[in-house]
Design a protein around this motif. Structure first.
Motif, PDB file in Angstrom:
ATOM      1  N   VAL A 137       4.020   2.559   2.399  1.00  0.00           N
ATOM      2  CA  VAL A 137       5.004   3.438   1.871  1.00  0.00           C
ATOM      3  C   VAL A 137       4.414   4.673   1.673  1.00  0.00           C
ATOM      4  CG1 VAL A 137       6.416   3.875  -0.057  1.00  0.00           C
ATOM      5  CG2 VAL A 137       6.653   1.687   1.028  1.00  0.00           C
ATOM      6  N   VAL A 138       5.038   5.664   1.990  1.00  0.00           N
ATOM      7  CA  VAL A 138       4.575   6.984   1.749  1.00  0.00           C
ATOM      8  C   VAL A 138       5.561   8.005   1.048  1.00  0.00           C
ATOM      9  CG1 VAL A 138       3.706   9.265   2.705  1.00  0.00           C
ATOM     10  CG2 VAL A 138       2.868   7.114   3.943  1.00  0.00           C
ATOM     11  N   LEU A 139       5.196   8.610   0.042  1.00  0.00           N
ATOM     12  CA  LEU A 139       6.081   9.230  -0.941  1.00  0.00           C
ATOM     13  C   LEU A 139       5.543  10.750  -0.729  1.00  0.00           C
ATOM     14  CD1 LEU A 139       8.021   8.507  -4.111  1.00  0.00           C
ATOM     15  CD2 LEU A 139       6.893  10.683  -3.924  1.00  0.00           C
ATOM     16  N   CYS A 140       6.482  11.560  -0.316  1.00  0.00           N
ATOM     17  CA  CYS A 140       6.248  12.839  -0.212  1.00  0.00           C
ATOM     18  C   CYS A 140       7.427  13.984  -1.067  1.00  0.00           C
ATOM     19  CB  CYS A 140       6.243  13.480   1.464  1.00  0.00           C
ATOM     20  SG  CYS A 140       6.136  15.086   1.507  1.00  0.00           S
ATOM     21  N   ALA A 141       6.858  14.700  -1.888  1.00  0.00           N
ATOM     22  CA  ALA A 141       7.717  15.738  -2.368  1.00  0.00           C
ATOM     23  C   ALA A 141       7.350  17.156  -2.183  1.00  0.00           C
ATOM     24  CB  ALA A 141       7.308  15.469  -4.086  1.00  0.00           C
ATOM     25  N   GLU A 142       7.892  17.876  -1.493  1.00  0.00           N
ATOM     26  CA  GLU A 142       7.655  18.966  -0.962  1.00  0.00           C
ATOM     27  C   GLU A 142       8.678  20.185  -1.753  1.00  0.00           C
ATOM     28  OE1 GLU A 142       7.319  20.984   3.371  1.00  0.00           O
ATOM     29  OE2 GLU A 142       8.166  19.046   3.219  1.00  0.00           O
ATOM     30  N   PHE A 143       7.808  20.869  -2.594  1.00  0.00           N
ATOM     31  CA  PHE A 143       8.413  22.157  -3.251  1.00  0.00           C
ATOM     32  C   PHE A 143       8.546  23.340  -2.277  1.00  0.00           C
ATOM     33  CE2 PHE A 143       6.349  19.321  -6.296  1.00  0.00           C
ATOM     34  CZ  PHE A 143       7.613  18.940  -7.055  1.00  0.00           C
ATOM     35  N   ASP A 144       9.679  23.951  -2.466  1.00  0.00           N
ATOM     36  CA  ASP A 144       9.806  25.352  -1.598  1.00  0.00           C
ATOM     37  C   ASP A 144      10.869  26.152  -2.395  1.00  0.00           C
ATOM     38  OD1 ASP A 144      10.056  27.171  -0.020  1.00  0.00           O
ATOM     39  OD2 ASP A 144      10.986  26.163   1.442  1.00  0.00           O
ATOM     40  N   GLY A 145      10.348  26.957  -3.425  1.00  0.00           N
ATOM     41  CA  GLY A 145      11.283  27.973  -4.138  1.00  0.00           C
ATOM     42  C   GLY A 145      11.972  27.286  -5.118  1.00  0.00           C
ATOM     43  N   SER A 146      13.181  27.306  -4.676  1.00  0.00           N
ATOM     44  CA  SER A 146      14.317  26.462  -5.579  1.00  0.00           C
ATOM     45  C   SER A 146      14.845  25.125  -4.958  1.00  0.00           C
ATOM     46  CB  SER A 146      15.531  27.517  -6.060  1.00  0.00           C
ATOM     47  OG  SER A 146      16.222  27.981  -4.783  1.00  0.00           O
ATOM     48  N   GLU A 147      14.031  24.591  -4.330  1.00  0.00           N
ATOM     49  CA  GLU A 147      14.668  23.312  -3.570  1.00  0.00           C
ATOM     50  C   GLU A 147      13.430  22.502  -3.549  1.00  0.00           C
ATOM     51  OE1 GLU A 147      16.101  24.267   0.301  1.00  0.00           O
ATOM     52  OE2 GLU A 147      14.486  23.017   0.977  1.00  0.00           O
ATOM     53  N   LEU A 148      13.834  21.007  -3.442  1.00  0.00           N
ATOM     54  CA  LEU A 148      12.814  20.074  -3.617  1.00  0.00           C
ATOM     55  C   LEU A 148      13.328  19.037  -2.388  1.00  0.00           C
ATOM     56  CD1 LEU A 148      10.477  17.991  -4.467  1.00  0.00           C
ATOM     57  CD2 LEU A 148      12.215  17.225  -6.117  1.00  0.00           C
ATOM     58  N   VAL A 149      12.500  18.499  -1.572  1.00  0.00           N
ATOM     59  CA  VAL A 149      12.714  17.521  -0.338  1.00  0.00           C
ATOM     60  C   VAL A 149      11.865  16.235  -0.950  1.00  0.00           C
ATOM     61  CG1 VAL A 149      12.715  16.900   1.941  1.00  0.00           C
ATOM     62  CG2 VAL A 149      13.182  19.258   1.261  1.00  0.00           C
ATOM     63  N   LEU A 150      12.553  15.381  -1.004  1.00  0.00           N
ATOM     64  CA  LEU A 150      11.679  14.023  -1.487  1.00  0.00           C
ATOM     65  C   LEU A 150      12.063  13.078  -0.278  1.00  0.00           C
ATOM     66  CD1 LEU A 150      10.542  12.227  -3.557  1.00  0.00           C
ATOM     67  CD2 LEU A 150      12.722  11.385  -4.275  1.00  0.00           C
ATOM     68  N   THR A 151      10.877  12.774   0.420  1.00  0.00           N
ATOM     69  CA  THR A 151      10.879  11.851   1.791  1.00  0.00           C
ATOM     70  C   THR A 151      10.255  10.732   1.289  1.00  0.00           C
ATOM     71  OG1 THR A 151      11.074  13.821   3.143  1.00  0.00           O
ATOM     72  CG2 THR A 151      10.286  11.658   3.918  1.00  0.00           C
ATOM     73  N   TRP A 181       0.902  -1.149  -0.021  1.00  0.00           N
ATOM     74  CA  TRP A 181      -0.058  -0.047  -0.017  1.00  0.00           C
ATOM     75  C   TRP A 181       0.775   1.538  -0.117  1.00  0.00           C
ATOM     76  CZ3 TRP A 181      -0.563   4.373   3.116  1.00  0.00           C
ATOM     77  CH2 TRP A 181      -2.103   5.064   2.699  1.00  0.00           C
ATOM     78  N   SER A 182       0.525   2.206  -0.930  1.00  0.00           N
ATOM     79  CA  SER A 182       1.494   3.233  -0.992  1.00  0.00           C
ATOM     80  C   SER A 182       0.622   4.636  -1.149  1.00  0.00           C
ATOM     81  CB  SER A 182       2.295   3.359  -2.386  1.00  0.00           C
ATOM     82  OG  SER A 182       1.623   3.358  -3.440  1.00  0.00           O
ATOM     83  N   GLN A 183       1.113   5.791  -0.502  1.00  0.00           N
ATOM     84  CA  GLN A 183       0.484   7.059  -0.477  1.00  0.00           C
ATOM     85  C   GLN A 183       1.253   8.083  -0.872  1.00  0.00           C
ATOM     86  OE1 GLN A 183      -2.964   7.910   0.407  1.00  0.00           O
ATOM     87  NE2 GLN A 183      -2.384   9.879  -0.190  1.00  0.00           N
ATOM     88  N   PRO A 184       0.937   8.858  -2.063  1.00  0.00           N
ATOM     89  CA  PRO A 184       1.413  10.122  -2.397  1.00  0.00           C
ATOM     90  C   PRO A 184       1.154  11.418  -1.639  1.00  0.00           C
ATOM     91  CG  PRO A 184      -0.003   9.730  -4.028  1.00  0.00           C
ATOM     92  CD  PRO A 184      -0.288   8.705  -2.914  1.00  0.00           C
ATOM     93  N   ILE A 185       1.930  12.315  -1.420  1.00  0.00           N
ATOM     94  CA  ILE A 185       1.739  13.413  -0.820  1.00  0.00           C
ATOM     95  C   ILE A 185       2.542  14.483  -1.774  1.00  0.00           C
ATOM     96  CG2 ILE A 185       1.800  15.105   1.144  1.00  0.00           C
ATOM     97  CD1 ILE A 185       1.751  12.432   2.835  1.00  0.00           C
ATOM     98  N   GLY A 212       9.425   2.875  15.088  1.00  0.00           N
ATOM     99  CA  GLY A 212       9.178   1.807  14.012  1.00  0.00           C
ATOM    100  C   GLY A 212       9.300   2.314  12.446  1.00  0.00           C
ATOM    101  N   THR A 213       9.384   3.522  12.465  1.00  0.00           N
ATOM    102  CA  THR A 213       9.196   3.957  10.941  1.00  0.00           C
ATOM    103  C   THR A 213      10.383   4.507  10.438  1.00  0.00           C
ATOM    104  OG1 THR A 213       8.548   6.285  11.738  1.00  0.00           O
ATOM    105  CG2 THR A 213       6.764   4.901  11.298  1.00  0.00           C
ATOM    106  N   ASN A 214      10.665   4.397   9.130  1.00  0.00           N
ATOM    107  CA  ASN A 214      11.893   4.795   8.725  1.00  0.00           C
ATOM    108  C   ASN A 214      11.645   6.087   7.654  1.00  0.00           C
ATOM    109  OD1 ASN A 214      13.978   2.375   9.382  1.00  0.00           O
ATOM    110  ND2 ASN A 214      11.865   1.443   9.183  1.00  0.00           N
ATOM    111  N   LEU A 215      12.516   6.581   7.494  1.00  0.00           N
ATOM    112  CA  LEU A 215      12.734   8.069   6.537  1.00  0.00           C
ATOM    113  C   LEU A 215      13.885   7.676   5.881  1.00  0.00           C
ATOM    114  CD1 LEU A 215      11.608  10.680   8.647  1.00  0.00           C
ATOM    115  CD2 LEU A 215      10.247   9.630   7.215  1.00  0.00           C
TER     116      LEU A 215
END
Length: 378
Positions: free
Chosen positions: A313-327, A273-277, A367-370
């Motif tokens: 699995v949760v995949l999060c893409a966070e945009f902020d100006g000129s950077e991206l954090v992929l978690t 099971w996966s979830q996008p954010i 118990g969660t991993n990033l």
């Protein structure tokens, strides 16, 4: 002071009904209609309306529902931060009350023709709908005379805004994910068309060339080969136009769509099971690391296929100006410093672009991993 004062029990009843009504709704227009209907019945104002943001981080809003309007123009208003009464509320995050919309110095003149001349509104209040420090909507109530809507009515609006904020925030976020999922499916269909129809057209073109070569002086066969070649050209043109329509059209869509497709492919392969954010808005600078970001996601998800006890699995893409954090967050048994994790880090480093980029692999006590990659545009 204009406007009726609802009794305390009426206010409580309004808020209870509003919360219950919105709780099961996932569509923004439906929420807006219900909110305005209940607010209009409670306040008894000549005009009530609500504007809502398109996305969780949008810098603009549009009217979603109205009661008591005289023209269609009011219900079609779109505004950005700073524009008009709603734009001021977006910018400040505070309620704004004016007694004469046409002359009040607090607001810009962008919509005077629609609000004052078209609707005849004098006194009007706008209240922010705030969730997690973000203005996601604006409630309005106005009268067709110069004057105030009244302190009591303003209080009811503020309480209604607080009661509706969580539901609006959820609906806006849900809509954004659905839009990305629809775009992802369009992208997948485009790929299938390119692979299957494109190959078919290529084969037909080759057959037409062979037919022309073996036809000799047979005019019938030569005409048939020419016909087939023309039909292939026409079909190829139609295919190119279809692929253009189906492909992501904006930066806000392209990278999230590619990441969601990787996540969907992972779930299909593994059954996990996966979830996008998706948070924030992709800017021009983001386009330069679209490819390495997709490669990073692919490396991480491929690596997760070999990990033990991964169920979520949760995949999060966070945009902020000129950077991206992929978690990527998962519930597997991975530690943060074992050989397999070090191998993952090594593979991920191959796709970093500069010294400002970074990666982390963290094992939390719960118990969660990033797995996190931060990419900074140059």
């Amino acid at each position: 002071m204009t406007g009726e004062r609802p009794a305390n029990d009426e206010v409580v009843d309004l808020l209870r009904q509003l919360s219950y009504s919105l709780a099961g709704m996932v569509e923004v227009p439906a929420q807006a209609e219900r909110t305005v209907e209940m607010l209009s019945d409670s306040l008894g104002m000549p005009l009530t309306s609500v504007a809502v943001a398109d996305t969780p981080t949008s810098t603009s809003m549009k009217m979603q529902a109205s009661r008591g309007t005289r023209t269609k123009d009011f219900g079609q208003l779109n505004f950005s931060a700073g524009q008009g009464l709603g734009g001021r509320v977006m910018s400040t995050g505070c309620s704004v009350v004016v007694e004469d919309y046409a002359t009040d110095p607090q607001i810009t003149r962008d919509f005077v023709d629609v609000v004052s001349r078209g609707e005849g509104i004098g006194g009007i209040a706008a209240v922010p709908v705030i969730s997690e420090d973000t203005v996601v909507g604006v409630l309005y109530a106005g009268v067709r005379s110069v004057g105030s809507i009244g302190d009591r009515s303003l209080q009811v609006m503020q309480q209604a805004a607080d009661a509706s904020a969580p539901a609006f925030k959820t609906a806006i976020g849900t809509k954004a994910i659905i839009d990305y999922l629809v775009a992802t499916e369009r992208h997948r269909i485009a790929g299938d068309l390119h692979d299957e129809v494109g190959q078919l057209l290529f084969s037909m073109s080759v057959s037409a060339t062979q037919l022309r070569g073996s036809g000799g002086d047979n005019s019938t066969l030569l005409d048939l080969a020419e016909q087939i070649e023309q039909q292939v050209q026409d079909a190829a043109g139609n295919l190119r136009r279809a692929l253009h329509v189906l492909s992501p059209q904006t930066l806000d869509e392209a990278l999230p769509v590619a990441l969601l497709q990787e996540l969907q492919d992972y779930s299909t392969r593994t059954g996990v099971w996966s979830q996008p954010i998706v948070r924030g808005m992709a800017g021009e600078a983001i386009s330069q690391f679209e490819f390495p970001t997709v490669q990073l996601a692919r490396v991480i998800l491929r690596w997760l296929e070999n990990q033990v006890n991964v169920r979520i699995v949760v995949l999060c893409a966070e945009f902020d100006g000129s950077e991206l954090v992929l978690t990527v967050q998962h519930d597997g048994d991975t530690a943060s410093d074992d050989p397999e994790t070090n191998e993952l880090k090594s593979s991920m480093k191959q796709h970093l672009r500069s010294s400002a980029d970074s990666i982390q692999v963290l094992a939390d006590s719960d118990g969660t991993n990033l797995i996190r990659a931060r990419l900074v545009a140059s």
